[in-house]
Design a protein around this motif. Sequence first.
Motif, short mmCIF file in Angstrom:
data_model
loop_
_atom_site.label_atom_id
_atom_site.label_comp_id
_atom_site.label_asym_id
_atom_site.label_seq_id
_atom_site.Cartn_x
_atom_site.Cartn_y
_atom_site.Cartn_z
N ILE A 115 8.00 18.40 -23.16
CA ILE A 115 8.15 17.52 -24.32
C ILE A 115 8.09 16.04 -23.63
CG2 ILE A 115 9.58 18.87 -25.51
CD1 ILE A 115 12.12 17.72 -24.55
N TYR A 116 8.05 16.00 -22.18
CA TYR A 116 8.13 14.56 -21.60
C TYR A 116 7.58 14.86 -20.25
CZ TYR A 116 9.43 10.16 -19.72
OH TYR A 116 9.51 8.86 -19.35
N HIS A 117 6.49 13.93 -19.88
CA HIS A 117 6.07 13.96 -18.60
C HIS A 117 5.68 12.61 -17.98
CE1 HIS A 117 2.85 15.96 -15.65
NE2 HIS A 117 3.94 15.18 -14.99
N SER A 118 6.41 12.07 -17.08
CA SER A 118 6.20 10.62 -16.58
C SER A 118 5.71 10.77 -15.27
CB SER A 118 7.29 9.93 -16.83
OG SER A 118 7.08 8.77 -16.18
N GLY A 119 4.80 10.13 -14.32
CA GLY A 119 4.65 9.99 -12.99
C GLY A 119 3.76 11.12 -12.61
N SER A 120 2.78 11.22 -13.49
CA SER A 120 1.61 12.56 -12.97
C SER A 120 0.71 11.67 -12.00
CB SER A 120 0.90 12.88 -14.20
OG SER A 120 0.16 11.94 -14.87
N PHE A 121 -0.11 12.51 -11.17
CA PHE A 121 -0.78 12.14 -10.36
C PHE A 121 -2.20 12.74 -10.48
CE2 PHE A 121 -3.19 12.22 -6.17
CZ PHE A 121 -3.06 10.84 -6.06
N ASP A 122 -3.24 12.05 -10.67
CA ASP A 122 -4.58 12.54 -11.11
C ASP A 122 -5.32 12.86 -9.63
OD1 ASP A 122 -7.36 12.89 -11.60
OD2 ASP A 122 -7.35 11.37 -13.32
N THR A 123 -5.51 14.08 -9.35
CA THR A 123 -5.98 14.50 -8.09
C THR A 123 -7.57 14.20 -8.05
OG1 THR A 123 -6.23 16.76 -8.83
CG2 THR A 123 -4.36 16.15 -7.66
N GLN A 182 0.82 -1.26 0.06
CA GLN A 182 -0.02 0.03 0.02
C GLN A 182 0.89 1.25 0.00
OE1 GLN A 182 -3.51 0.13 -0.38
NE2 GLN A 182 -2.98 -2.12 -0.76
N LYS A 183 1.91 1.24 0.89
CA LYS A 183 2.80 2.69 0.88
C LYS A 183 3.52 2.32 -0.33
CE LYS A 183 4.35 1.41 5.07
NZ LYS A 183 5.40 1.28 6.29
N TYR A 184 3.87 3.31 -1.13
CA TYR A 184 4.54 3.20 -2.20
C TYR A 184 5.19 4.56 -2.39
CZ TYR A 184 0.84 4.96 -4.79
OH TYR A 184 -0.12 5.83 -5.65
N MET A 185 6.43 4.39 -3.37
CA MET A 185 7.03 5.88 -3.65
C MET A 185 7.11 5.87 -5.34
SD MET A 185 10.76 6.76 -2.04
CE MET A 185 11.80 5.66 -3.09
N TRP A 186 7.05 7.04 -5.57
CA TRP A 186 7.28 7.18 -7.43
C TRP A 186 7.91 8.16 -7.66
CZ3 TRP A 186 2.63 8.73 -5.36
CH2 TRP A 186 2.00 9.87 -5.87
N LEU A 187 8.53 8.05 -8.88
CA LEU A 187 9.19 9.46 -9.37
C LEU A 187 8.62 10.02 -10.58
CD1 LEU A 187 12.13 10.79 -9.40
CD2 LEU A 187 13.13 9.34 -10.92
N GLU A 188 8.52 11.29 -10.54
CA GLU A 188 7.71 12.33 -11.37
C GLU A 188 8.83 13.02 -12.33
OE1 GLU A 188 4.16 15.47 -12.10
OE2 GLU A 188 4.94 15.12 -10.22
N ILE A 189 8.95 12.89 -13.59
CA ILE A 189 9.85 13.52 -14.28
C ILE A 189 9.18 14.71 -15.20
CG2 ILE A 189 11.64 13.41 -16.02
CD1 ILE A 189 12.70 12.70 -13.35
N PRO A 249 0.36 4.93 -14.36
CA PRO A 249 0.87 3.63 -14.20
C PRO A 249 2.20 3.17 -14.85
CG PRO A 249 -1.18 3.79 -15.80
CD PRO A 249 -1.01 4.91 -15.13
N ASP A 250 2.43 4.34 -15.75
CA ASP A 250 3.73 3.88 -16.39
C ASP A 250 5.11 4.58 -15.63
OD1 ASP A 250 2.72 2.40 -18.60
OD2 ASP A 250 2.11 4.31 -19.44
N ALA A 251 4.62 5.14 -14.43
CA ALA A 251 5.76 5.70 -13.91
C ALA A 251 6.42 4.51 -13.19
CB ALA A 251 5.29 6.69 -12.68
N VAL A 252 7.77 5.14 -12.53
CA VAL A 252 8.96 4.35 -12.01
C VAL A 252 8.21 4.32 -10.52
CG1 VAL A 252 11.08 3.95 -11.21
CG2 VAL A 252 10.76 4.84 -13.56
N ILE A 253 7.98 3.01 -10.03
CA ILE A 253 7.41 2.99 -8.66
C ILE A 253 8.00 1.84 -7.93
CG2 ILE A 253 5.20 2.35 -7.64
CD1 ILE A 253 3.68 2.97 -9.91
N TRP A 254 8.34 2.37 -6.55
CA TRP A 254 8.68 1.48 -5.71
C TRP A 254 7.91 0.88 -4.87
CZ3 TRP A 254 11.17 5.71 -7.86
CH2 TRP A 254 12.54 5.51 -8.03
#
Length: 516
Positions: free
Chosen positions: A398-406, A381-388, A413-418
């Motif tokens: 020109i590039y966006h990865s790791g967005s969060f839908d408020t 449940q607890k997790y960490m991810w990187l937004e770039i 789902p394509d973000a780098v997730i721990w």
Amino acid sequence: MKRQLKANLPLLISGCIIGILIVVSLYLLRPPAPEPGIDLVNIPFYQLPFGPDENGAERPFWPSRLQTDNGRLVDPSKIQSAATCATCHQKEFDEWAPSLHAIAGRDTVYERAVEANENLHRDGIERARFCEGCHAPGEVLAGRTNRFKSVMPSDAETEGISCVMCHTATHADPLEGNGALTLAVNTGVDQLSNPMILAAPRDHARAFGAAKTNALIASADFCGGCHTENYDQSMSKATTRQHVQTTFVEWRDSWYAQNDITCQDCHMAPDPASYVRQIRDGDIRKPERYAHNFVGANYLMFDTSLGSNLTWLRGGILPGLTKEQNTRLIEKQGTATAALLRAAAGLALKGSHITDNRLVFDIAVQNLGAGHNLPTGVIDQKYMWLEIVVSDANGSVIYHSGSFDTERGQTDPDAVIWREDFRDSAGNRIPDHLTFITAEITHLRKGVPPKGEDIVTYDVALSGDNTGPYQITARLWYRVATQEFIFNTLKTDLIVPPFELVSATFSLPADEKARP
């Protein structure tokens, strides 16, 4: 007078001797004091679905590894409530009360997760001793974690990890985990009234401050008794032992353990964030004192902007607190929690180059301040991810990865997730923390080890319209629950906000060449 005393002296001496003999005889012939605690047979309808141990002995608290020193259950009326301890130890109570330890057995997120697991099996409530052994040891030790509630509740049982549950510990097995603690809650407590404690403070100190206990609760071994979690056949579908929470081993194998920096040094420092930064600066002296705040990483349980939802999430207000006191203490703990989280992580640009109309760069996610992996614990449940976010010279993204839908509470789902995943016997991911049907633990990406880093490579396509210099904005986010879990288990559409651990911006020259 002297003549009378002389004449009666033999009679007086004989009377004294006879009196002493009577007292000694009564003492020697007195019935033995009953063994403290409650015999298992005196808990009506108590269920033991897991059978005896390898020596044929009953296991009343299984599958939790929690034990009492004499193997007997506990009389709940003999367990002192933390609110009672506060009569003399107000400062310690105020530090402990807002902590996650205080609400470990009553917060709504935990309770609903346990209920969902209980409903999976006929003996689900008995299996829940696995969970309650760490979260609500008073409930387990008193025999209330049973499908037939034949034991009366008490305030102390609702207080999670309270004063008595730590200050009577005599043994811990941090590698076994799953609540592998032995508590002298039957034999190591006193029943002194407050006036008697004041009259005989040493007796009270000997009960709750025995040298063996004090040494144990100051060690990381003690924390590891619960902060190590393994799934096995007794309470899950695992056919081999699955390592779910490895916080103790992460610390044991780290620079922190090698330098005698323990869990307590950071999480019980009066100002944990300041202490972590002190360590980061190379000063590894112990804190001047230890507080009972147990500051951790669950920022949600201190988010006062949630209003009444926060009180609901925390399972109400603890005995001994007013609403105003509760709010004040939670706000203070929330500030400390946020500061500790921000002291843990760092971001660095490790390398970059432009070739064949592509921008390639490496971002290092660094564990700068945690003495265990980042993230750690049970991290399905607890997790960490990187937004770039990458922008060109015109400011165009020109590039966006790791967005969060408020609006929907969804992470890209394509973000780098721990995160680790629970999987059932068919290999399917279990999104709802259903421990009892988990067969295997897998990882999207394992946590970043202490003083270590995890390098993530990004490869961004460039068009003819893109010109440098380029700007890379990196944000490392942390979240304490997935939206699937919140909806399916809590039956609410409450959006769990993420917490920004750290952010950084890196600029790349227009004629960017290879960087080391």
